[in-house]
Design an enzyme around this catalytic site. Sequence first.
Site, PDB file in Angstrom:
ATOM      1  N   ARG A  54       0.833  -1.201   0.000  1.00 45.16           N
ATOM      2  CA  ARG A  54       0.000   0.000   0.000  1.00 45.16           C
ATOM      3  C   ARG A  54       0.873   1.259   0.000  1.00 45.16           C
ATOM      4  O   ARG A  54       0.567   2.257  -0.639  1.00 45.16           O
ATOM      5  CB  ARG A  54      -0.918  -0.019   1.226  1.00 45.16           C
ATOM      6  CG  ARG A  54      -1.918   1.106   1.221  1.00 45.16           C
ATOM      7  CD  ARG A  54      -3.010   0.871   2.241  1.00 45.16           C
ATOM      8  NE  ARG A  54      -3.961   1.970   2.241  1.00 45.16           N
ATOM      9  CZ  ARG A  54      -4.276   2.684   3.314  1.00 45.16           C
ATOM     10  NH1 ARG A  54      -3.704   2.431   4.483  1.00 45.16           N
ATOM     11  NH2 ARG A  54      -5.153   3.655   3.215  1.00 45.16           N
ATOM     12  N   HIS A 100       0.754   4.426  -2.603  1.00 44.10           N
ATOM     13  CA  HIS A 100       0.588   5.818  -2.176  1.00 44.10           C
ATOM     14  C   HIS A 100       1.770   6.675  -2.618  1.00 44.10           C
ATOM     15  O   HIS A 100       1.597   7.813  -3.054  1.00 44.10           O
ATOM     16  CB  HIS A 100       0.426   5.888  -0.657  1.00 44.10           C
ATOM     17  CG  HIS A 100      -0.920   5.429  -0.205  1.00 44.10           C
ATOM     18  ND1 HIS A 100      -1.409   5.663   1.052  1.00 44.10           N
ATOM     19  CD2 HIS A 100      -1.895   4.753  -0.848  1.00 44.10           C
ATOM     20  CE1 HIS A 100      -2.635   5.143   1.165  1.00 44.10           C
ATOM     21  NE2 HIS A 100      -2.936   4.578   0.022  1.00 44.10           N
ATOM     22  N   ASN A 120      -2.821   7.398   6.815  1.00 43.74           N
ATOM     23  CA  ASN A 120      -1.573   6.769   7.263  1.00 43.74           C
ATOM     24  C   ASN A 120      -1.780   5.520   8.107  1.00 43.74           C
ATOM     25  O   ASN A 120      -0.850   4.815   8.412  1.00 43.74           O
ATOM     26  CB  ASN A 120      -0.799   7.765   8.122  1.00 43.74           C
ATOM     27  CG  ASN A 120      -1.619   8.225   9.324  1.00 43.74           C
ATOM     28  OD1 ASN A 120      -2.721   7.744   9.530  1.00 43.74           O
ATOM     29  ND2 ASN A 120      -1.083   9.121  10.090  1.00 43.74           N
ATOM     30  N   HIS A 170      -5.621  -5.710  -3.124  1.00 41.87           N
ATOM     31  CA  HIS A 170      -6.515  -5.847  -1.973  1.00 41.87           C
ATOM     32  C   HIS A 170      -6.698  -7.300  -1.552  1.00 41.87           C
ATOM     33  O   HIS A 170      -7.343  -7.566  -0.543  1.00 41.87           O
ATOM     34  CB  HIS A 170      -7.859  -5.157  -2.260  1.00 41.87           C
ATOM     35  CG  HIS A 170      -7.767  -3.662  -2.210  1.00 41.87           C
ATOM     36  ND1 HIS A 170      -8.741  -2.816  -2.683  1.00 41.87           N
ATOM     37  CD2 HIS A 170      -6.789  -2.850  -1.729  1.00 41.87           C
ATOM     38  CE1 HIS A 170      -8.371  -1.564  -2.497  1.00 41.87           C
ATOM     39  NE2 HIS A 170      -7.185  -1.551  -1.927  1.00 41.87           N
TER      40      HIS A 170
HETATM   41  C1  HEM Z   1      -8.313   1.685  -6.840  1.00 41.95           C
HETATM   42  C2  HEM Z   1      -8.266   2.583  -5.893  1.00 41.95           C
HETATM   43  C3  HEM Z   1      -7.969   2.235  -4.460  1.00 41.95           C
HETATM   44  C4  HEM Z   1      -8.685   2.643  -3.383  1.00 41.95           C
HETATM   45  C5  HEM Z   1      -9.899   3.545  -3.402  1.00 41.95           C
HETATM   46  C6  HEM Z   1      -8.076   2.046  -2.212  1.00 41.95           C
HETATM   47  C7  HEM Z   1      -8.506   2.255  -0.910  1.00 41.95           C
HETATM   48  C8  HEM Z   1      -8.054   1.561   0.177  1.00 41.95           C
HETATM   49  C9  HEM Z   1      -8.568   1.708   1.520  1.00 41.95           C
HETATM   50  C10 HEM Z   1      -9.650   2.687   1.953  1.00 41.95           C
HETATM   51  C11 HEM Z   1      -7.921   0.824   2.309  1.00 41.95           C
HETATM   52  C12 HEM Z   1      -8.166   0.560   3.792  1.00 41.95           C
HETATM   53  C13 HEM Z   1      -7.295   1.372   4.678  1.00 41.95           C
HETATM   54  C14 HEM Z   1      -7.662   1.146   6.128  1.00 41.95           C
HETATM   55  O1  HEM Z   1      -8.815   1.319   6.482  1.00 41.95           O
HETATM   56  O2  HEM Z   1      -6.773   0.812   6.907  1.00 41.95           O
HETATM   57  C15 HEM Z   1      -7.000   0.110   1.464  1.00 41.95           C
HETATM   58  C16 HEM Z   1      -6.146  -0.887   1.896  1.00 41.95           C
HETATM   59  C17 HEM Z   1      -5.156  -1.425   1.109  1.00 41.95           C
HETATM   60  N1  HEM Z   1      -4.821  -1.064  -0.183  1.00 41.95           N
HETATM   61 FE1  HEM Z   1      -5.958   0.048  -1.407  1.00 41.95          FE
HETATM   62  N2  HEM Z   1      -7.008   1.304  -2.594  1.00 41.95           N
HETATM   63  C18 HEM Z   1      -6.891   1.385  -3.966  1.00 41.95           C
HETATM   64  C19 HEM Z   1      -5.902   0.817  -4.743  1.00 41.95           C
HETATM   65  C20 HEM Z   1      -4.833   0.123  -4.240  1.00 41.95           C
HETATM   66  C21 HEM Z   1      -3.669  -0.252  -4.998  1.00 41.95           C
HETATM   67  C22 HEM Z   1      -3.418   0.127  -6.462  1.00 41.95           C
HETATM   68  C23 HEM Z   1      -2.859  -0.938  -4.154  1.00 41.95           C
HETATM   69  C24 HEM Z   1      -1.491  -1.522  -4.403  1.00 41.95           C
HETATM   70  C25 HEM Z   1      -0.986  -1.815  -5.593  1.00 41.95           C
HETATM   71  C26 HEM Z   1      -3.546  -1.023  -2.884  1.00 41.95           C
HETATM   72  C27 HEM Z   1      -3.101  -1.724  -1.784  1.00 41.95           C
HETATM   73  C28 HEM Z   1      -3.767  -1.817  -0.585  1.00 41.95           C
HETATM   74  C29 HEM Z   1      -3.406  -2.746   0.475  1.00 41.95           C
HETATM   75  C30 HEM Z   1      -2.321  -3.802   0.386  1.00 41.95           C
HETATM   76  C31 HEM Z   1      -4.271  -2.483   1.537  1.00 41.95           C
HETATM   77  C32 HEM Z   1      -4.289  -3.173   2.910  1.00 41.95           C
HETATM   78  C33 HEM Z   1      -3.439  -2.430   3.873  1.00 41.95           C
HETATM   79  C34 HEM Z   1      -3.366  -3.152   5.210  1.00 41.95           C
HETATM   80  O3  HEM Z   1      -3.869  -4.270   5.335  1.00 41.95           O
HETATM   81  O4  HEM Z   1      -2.783  -2.560   6.136  1.00 41.95           O
HETATM   82  N3  HEM Z   1      -4.725  -0.350  -2.964  1.00 41.95           N
HETATM   83  N4  HEM Z   1      -7.083   0.590   0.175  1.00 41.95           N
HETATM   84  C1  LIG Z   2      -1.987   9.583  11.222  1.00 39.86           C
HETATM   85  O1  LIG Z   2      -2.457  10.865  10.876  1.00 39.86           O
HETATM   86  C2  LIG Z   2      -3.232  11.457  11.885  1.00 39.86           C
HETATM   87  C3  LIG Z   2      -3.883  12.708  11.294  1.00 39.86           C
HETATM   88  O2  LIG Z   2      -2.996  13.431  10.479  1.00 39.86           O
HETATM   89  C4  LIG Z   2      -2.318  11.719  13.099  1.00 39.86           C
HETATM   90  O3  LIG Z   2      -3.019  12.353  14.122  1.00 39.86           O
HETATM   91  C5  LIG Z   2      -1.785  10.373  13.594  1.00 39.86           C
HETATM   92  O4  LIG Z   2      -0.868  10.551  14.631  1.00 39.86           O
HETATM   93  C6  LIG Z   2      -1.124   9.587  12.471  1.00 39.86           C
HETATM   94  N1  LIG Z   2      -0.879   8.226  12.925  1.00 39.86           N
HETATM   95  C7  LIG Z   2       0.235   7.565  12.667  1.00 39.86           C
HETATM   96  C8  LIG Z   2       0.317   6.168  13.157  1.00 39.86           C
HETATM   97  O5  LIG Z   2       1.158   8.045  12.044  1.00 39.86           O
END
Ligand code: HEM
Ligand SMILES: *[C@@H]1O[C@H](CO)[C@@H](O)[C@H](O)[C@H]1NC(C)=O
Length: 308
Positions: free
Chosen positions: A61, A65, A93, A178
């Site tokens: 991820r 980003h 983050n 995902h």
């Molecule tokens: C298509 C548009 C995308 C959207 C709108 C999106 C949005 C998100 C969101 C909202 C999360 C959850 C974050 C959380 O609540 O902790 C997430 C997790 C994640 N995203 Fe995406 N994402 C997108 C594309 C991608 C792409 C292109 C990659 C990598 C090539 C990616 C890799 C990941 C991974 C690996 C996680 C899991 C992170 C974890 O388990 O800590 N995403 N994404």
């Molecule tokens: C993530 O961002 C929020 C808002 O900017 C901040 O308050 C928080 O400390 C950050 N958390 C980590 C784990 O970096």
Amino acid sequence: MAAQSTKTLFLILLSIAIMRAQGALNVHYYDQSCPQAEYIVAKTVLNASIYDPKVPPRLLRMFFHDCFIRGCDASILLDSTPGNKAEKDGPPNISIRSFYVIDDAKAKLEKACPQTVSCADTGGPYWKVPKGRKDGRVSKASDTTNLPPPTLNTTQLIQSFANRGLNIKDLVALSGAHTLGFSHCSSFVARIHNFSKLHDIDPSINAEFGSMLKKKCPRSNRSGDAGQFLDSTSSKFDNNYYKQIVAGKGVFTTDQGMYHDQRTRSIIQAFAKDQSLFFREFVASMIKLGNVGVKEVGEVRLNCKRIN
Ligand code: HEM
Ligand SMILES: *[C@@H]1O[C@H](CO)[C@@H](O)[C@H](O)[C@H]1NC(C)=O
Ligand SMILES: *[C@@H]1O[C@H](CO)[C@@H](O)[C@H](O)[C@H]1NC(C)=O
Ligand SMILES: *[C@@H]1O[C@H](CO)[C@@H](O)[C@H](O)[C@H]1NC(C)=O
Ligand SMILES: *[C@@H]1O[C@H](CO)[C@@H](O)[C@H](O)[C@H]1NC(C)=O
Ligand SMILES: *[C@@H]1O[C@H](CO)[C@@H](O)[C@H](O)[C@H]1NC(C)=O
């Protein structure tokens, strides 16, 4: 065994992508001056992943980003400084806490090939390929608003990727990341409570899956850790993410929406049916992602956390 080697292959790919994103080293440069470099980084990532299974999804991820904000210039690795809140401390983050793995890999790399990193700056005998990736000097928390939110419709998603030179196939293939993902409730809670006048739950969600999500994510008073894996085999890099979408079990509006759009539906169906096709296309699209906004002019950071 097959699952294990898939994961290993994936981690190596990821490591290479991250190294390239870091800009400190050029792939061809490596071949001659530090042939074990890729192995060292892959091993570091693999070892860290055994101790903490959250490492691969977080690094993956992080790579996404980094590349979507100011290009793949490792701007996400820079620490905040007095007066500047960095990208890594911006709002999304929350699941990106695995920076230490990169620092560890970098330290090991410098131990194994001390001249490699420092040579990059001065142009040693092997520095013949002109396209060394350079590191960015700017990292701003406010830029994270340029990341696509999980509420976009497919037209907006396609546009967000097209702005970075990525096509519809890249969008669908990269979303397959995902397969390793976890999401906190906040990213999909609007789909399961008071969704619209007619529907409490988004009707594109499989009914059973929807009520399960609702249990996990009550409207209020839920734990900050509450959430859902983005696919049911989230420790395995596979094509299950696409199978879930076909079954109405996509967690985000963005994930599920792609199944209800003619431009993306057939690609999802193809990846759901054919895992090796997904792997091939994922690798190809990751390489494209790794080329987004690459800087050829800039610096080679000595420490990933600070500009020189
Ligand atoms: C298509 C548009 C995308 C959207 C709108 C999106 C949005 C998100 C969101 C909202 C999360 C959850 C974050 C959380 O609540 O902790 C997430 C997790 C994640 N995203 Fe995406 N994402 C997108 C594309 C991608 C792409 C292109 C990659 C990598 C090539 C990616 C890799 C990941 C991974 C690996 C996680 C899991 C992170 C974890 O388990 O800590 N995403 N994404
Ligand atoms: C993530 O961002 C929020 C808002 O900017 C901040 O308050 C928080 O400390 C950050 N958390 C980590 C784990 O970096
Ligand atoms: C493996 O990872 C653990 C946890 O991060 C770390 O303490 C250890 O030093 C690592 N070992 C190697 C050989 O990299
Ligand atoms: C997608 O969202 C944009 C912005 O809200 C809207 O203008 C557009 O009509 C939507 N497209 C579809 C196909 O729903
Ligand atoms: C649900 O949404 C409607 C508007 O669509 C609003 O009037 C109502 O107060 C909401 N209900 C709850 C319980 O939030
Ligand atoms: C919220 O959770 C706490 C602790 O689990 C509980 O004591 C309290 O009654 C809950 N409040 C509501 C409104 O559900």
